[in-house]
Design an enzyme around this catalytic site. Structure first.
Site, PDB file in Angstrom:
ATOM      1  N   TYR A 209      58.279  43.495 152.971  1.00 43.79           N
ATOM      2  CA  TYR A 209      58.635  42.492 151.959  1.00 43.79           C
ATOM      3  C   TYR A 209      56.786  42.927 151.279  1.00 43.79           C
ATOM      4  O   TYR A 209      56.372  42.387 149.842  1.00 43.79           O
ATOM      5  CB  TYR A 209      58.601  40.867 152.529  1.00 43.79           C
TER       6      TYR A 209
ATOM      7  N   ARG B 113      57.951  45.620 148.632  1.00 42.06           N
ATOM      8  CA  ARG B 113      58.634  44.824 147.637  1.00 42.06           C
ATOM      9  C   ARG B 113      57.917  43.856 147.147  1.00 42.06           C
ATOM     10  O   ARG B 113      57.917  44.559 145.223  1.00 42.06           O
ATOM     11  CB  ARG B 113      59.868  43.964 147.955  1.00 42.06           C
TER      12      ARG B 113
ATOM     13  N   GLN C 225      68.746  34.435 142.512  1.00 42.14           N
ATOM     14  CA  GLN C 225      69.457  34.632 143.977  1.00 42.14           C
ATOM     15  C   GLN C 225      67.967  35.581 144.845  1.00 42.14           C
ATOM     16  O   GLN C 225      67.800  36.104 145.681  1.00 42.14           O
ATOM     17  CB  GLN C 225      71.015  36.095 144.667  1.00 42.14           C
TER      18      GLN C 225
ATOM     19  N   HIS D 121      66.924  32.090 146.979  1.00 41.06           N
ATOM     20  CA  HIS D 121      66.422  32.825 148.413  1.00 41.06           C
ATOM     21  C   HIS D 121      65.108  32.983 148.010  1.00 41.06           C
ATOM     22  O   HIS D 121      64.498  33.933 149.515  1.00 41.06           O
ATOM     23  CB  HIS D 121      67.378  34.056 148.211  1.00 41.06           C
TER      24      HIS D 121
ATOM     25  N   CYS E 119      47.257  31.179 157.832  1.00 44.35           N
ATOM     26  CA  CYS E 119      47.306  29.993 156.785  1.00 44.35           C
ATOM     27  C   CYS E 119      45.890  29.388 157.278  1.00 44.35           C
ATOM     28  O   CYS E 119      45.795  28.549 157.920  1.00 44.35           O
ATOM     29  CB  CYS E 119      48.025  28.478 156.873  1.00 44.35           C
TER      30      CYS E 119
ATOM     31  N   CYS F   6      45.989  25.581 158.212  1.00 46.13           N
ATOM     32  CA  CYS F   6      46.539  25.274 159.740  1.00 46.13           C
ATOM     33  C   CYS F   6      46.199  25.948 160.432  1.00 46.13           C
ATOM     34  O   CYS F   6      46.058  26.058 161.880  1.00 46.13           O
ATOM     35  CB  CYS F   6      47.943  24.342 159.603  1.00 46.13           C
TER      36      CYS F   6
ATOM     37  N   GLY G  41      74.976  40.315 137.630  1.00 47.13           N
ATOM     38  CA  GLY G  41      74.483  41.334 138.202  1.00 47.13           C
ATOM     39  C   GLY G  41      74.430  40.920 139.736  1.00 47.13           C
ATOM     40  O   GLY G  41      73.946  40.696 140.429  1.00 47.13           O
ATOM     41  N   THR G  42      75.076  39.984 140.198  1.00 47.05           N
ATOM     42  CA  THR G  42      75.602  39.858 141.564  1.00 47.05           C
ATOM     43  C   THR G  42      76.827  40.115 141.710  1.00 47.05           C
ATOM     44  O   THR G  42      78.503  39.922 141.201  1.00 47.05           O
ATOM     45  CB  THR G  42      75.419  38.179 141.415  1.00 47.05           C
TER      46      THR G  42
HETATM   47  N1  APR Z   1      73.877  45.124 134.306  1.00 43.35           N
HETATM   48  C1  APR Z   1      74.758  43.857 135.204  1.00 43.35           C
HETATM   49  N2  APR Z   1      75.266  44.976 136.521  1.00 43.35           N
HETATM   50  C2  APR Z   1      75.038  44.994 137.792  1.00 43.35           C
HETATM   51  C3  APR Z   1      74.102  45.947 137.014  1.00 43.35           C
HETATM   52  C4  APR Z   1      72.828  46.239 135.443  1.00 43.35           C
HETATM   53  N3  APR Z   1      72.213  47.159 135.567  1.00 43.35           N
HETATM   54  N4  APR Z   1      73.685  47.395 138.061  1.00 43.35           N
HETATM   55  C5  APR Z   1      74.462  46.490 138.728  1.00 43.35           C
HETATM   56  N5  APR Z   1      74.757  45.454 139.253  1.00 43.35           N
HETATM   57  C6  APR Z   1      75.720  44.610 139.694  1.00 43.35           C
HETATM   58  C7  APR Z   1      77.173  45.235 140.608  1.00 43.35           C
HETATM   59  O1  APR Z   1      77.934  46.559 139.994  1.00 43.35           O
HETATM   60  C8  APR Z   1      76.594  44.510 141.696  1.00 43.35           C
HETATM   61  O2  APR Z   1      77.643  43.796 141.612  1.00 43.35           O
HETATM   62  O3  APR Z   1      75.284  44.030 140.431  1.00 43.35           O
HETATM   63  C9  APR Z   1      75.460  43.243 141.198  1.00 43.35           C
HETATM   64  C10 APR Z   1      74.499  43.807 142.761  1.00 43.35           C
HETATM   65  O4  APR Z   1      75.141  43.701 143.411  1.00 43.35           O
HETATM   66  P1  APR Z   1      74.563  43.597 144.924  1.00 43.35           P
HETATM   67  O5  APR Z   1      72.962  44.314 145.494  1.00 43.35           O
HETATM   68  O6  APR Z   1      75.042  42.651 146.815  1.00 43.35           O
HETATM   69  O7  APR Z   1      73.306  42.194 144.931  1.00 43.35           O
HETATM   70  P2  APR Z   1      73.392  40.443 145.204  1.00 43.35           P
HETATM   71  O8  APR Z   1      74.783  39.644 144.861  1.00 43.35           O
HETATM   72  O9  APR Z   1      72.595  39.782 143.700  1.00 43.35           O
HETATM   73  O10 APR Z   1      73.399  40.242 146.855  1.00 43.35           O
HETATM   74  C11 APR Z   1      72.499  38.657 146.729  1.00 43.35           C
HETATM   75  O11 APR Z   1      72.269  39.535 148.801  1.00 43.35           O
HETATM   76  O12 APR Z   1      71.542  40.721 150.027  1.00 43.35           O
HETATM   77  C12 APR Z   1      71.671  39.522 149.499  1.00 43.35           C
HETATM   78  O13 APR Z   1      69.452  38.307 149.517  1.00 43.35           O
HETATM   79  C13 APR Z   1      69.982  39.510 148.987  1.00 43.35           C
HETATM   80  O14 APR Z   1      69.720  37.757 147.196  1.00 43.35           O
HETATM   81  C14 APR Z   1      70.577  39.359 147.685  1.00 43.35           C
HETATM   82  C15 APR Z   1      72.061  38.324 147.934  1.00 43.35           C
END
Ligand code: APR
Length: 237
Positions: free
Chosen positions: A53, A56, A88, A109, A139, A142, A177-178
């Protein structure tokens, strides 16, 4: 409650240079999620987890928001009560685009610039520094150990309560983007009046038929259509 929920994931920050998790070459290819992001990671692999972390967090220093963060931030400013920005992501790119961390973005998250005391739960924003550079990892209130203010797998995610409230009666649902592996976007789409899906490509766990608009393209290229469609819908209510 907001009329429109915009839920983002790692893909919205990919064009800013932050790796996604599950795409090829993503963070979970490089690191073992069980080692650095599990409920027992701090007990079993403390230094590796804190180092992960720290890296990151340090990476965030030079990273800038992209057009997608900026346009969504503008939309939130234009319609403060109608839009819920829920992410997220633990990066600070919506904040760098002008949104307030406490009042205008819901981080499901956690938030990388913050650390939290493992005992008294006091939260400290340490910017992009190493956790060890803040009172040697203890901390100041505490004296207990601190940890990243990040929700690990298997831990409670208190902000899910806010997500649940927001999606109860949201009319518009947009996901950007998820991959949908952690938050079940299908159900939210099914219960909203109008929904948009934006990813680079289909995800095996997302049923695109449940969405009214499907945009498989980079978020920076999809965001103008997304913003315009949300405005049109909001103005028609
Ligand atoms: N624009 C739009 N979408 C995109 C782009 C982009 N430039 N680049 C990648 N993607 C999409 C991919 O197609 C994929 O569906 O983003 C998604 C990324 O998916 P993950 O890597 O699984 O990320 P996420 O869904 O945010 O993960 C959820 O999992 O590991 C945990 O806590 C972590 O918050 C995270 C959670």
């Amino acid at each position: 409650m907001a009329k429109a929920v915009i839920l983002s994931g790692a893909g919205i920050s990919a064009e800013s240079g932050i790796k996604t998790f599950r795409d090829s070459g993503g963070l979970w290819d490089e690191y073992d999620v069980e080692v650095v992001c599990n409920y027992d990671s701090l007990d079993k692999n403390e230094s590796l987890t804190l180092e992960f972390y720290d890296k990151r967090r340090a990476e965030l220093a030079d990273i800038k928001p992209n057009k997608a963060h900026i346009e969504i931030a503008k939309l939130k400013k234009d319609y403060p009560n109608d839009i819920a920005v829920i992410t997220q992501n633990v990066d600070d790119l919506f904040e760098k685009a002008g949104l307030d961390r406490e009042k205008e973005v819901i981080h499901l998250h956690g938030f990388l610039p913050e650390i939290i005391c493992r005992e008294c739960e006091a939260i400290f924003n340490i910017g992009y520094k190493s956790i060890y550079d803040f009172h040697n990892g203890f901390c100041p209130k505490c004296g207990a150990k601190t940890r990243p203010n990040i929700v690990f797998f298997g831990e409670m995610a208190p902000m899910y309560e806010k997500l649940n409230k927001e999606i109860q009666d949201c009319e518009i649902f947009v996901t950007i983007g998820t991959s949908g592996n952690v938050i079940g976007v299908n159900t939210i789409a099914a219960f909203s009046d109008y929904s948009i899906l934006n990813n680079l490509e289909p995800s095996p766990v997302i049923d695109e038929k449940l969405f009214d608009e499907v945009l498989y393209r980079p978020a920076t290229e999809a965001v103008d259509i997304i913003v315009s469609n949300i405005k049109q819908k909001l103005n028609s209510f």
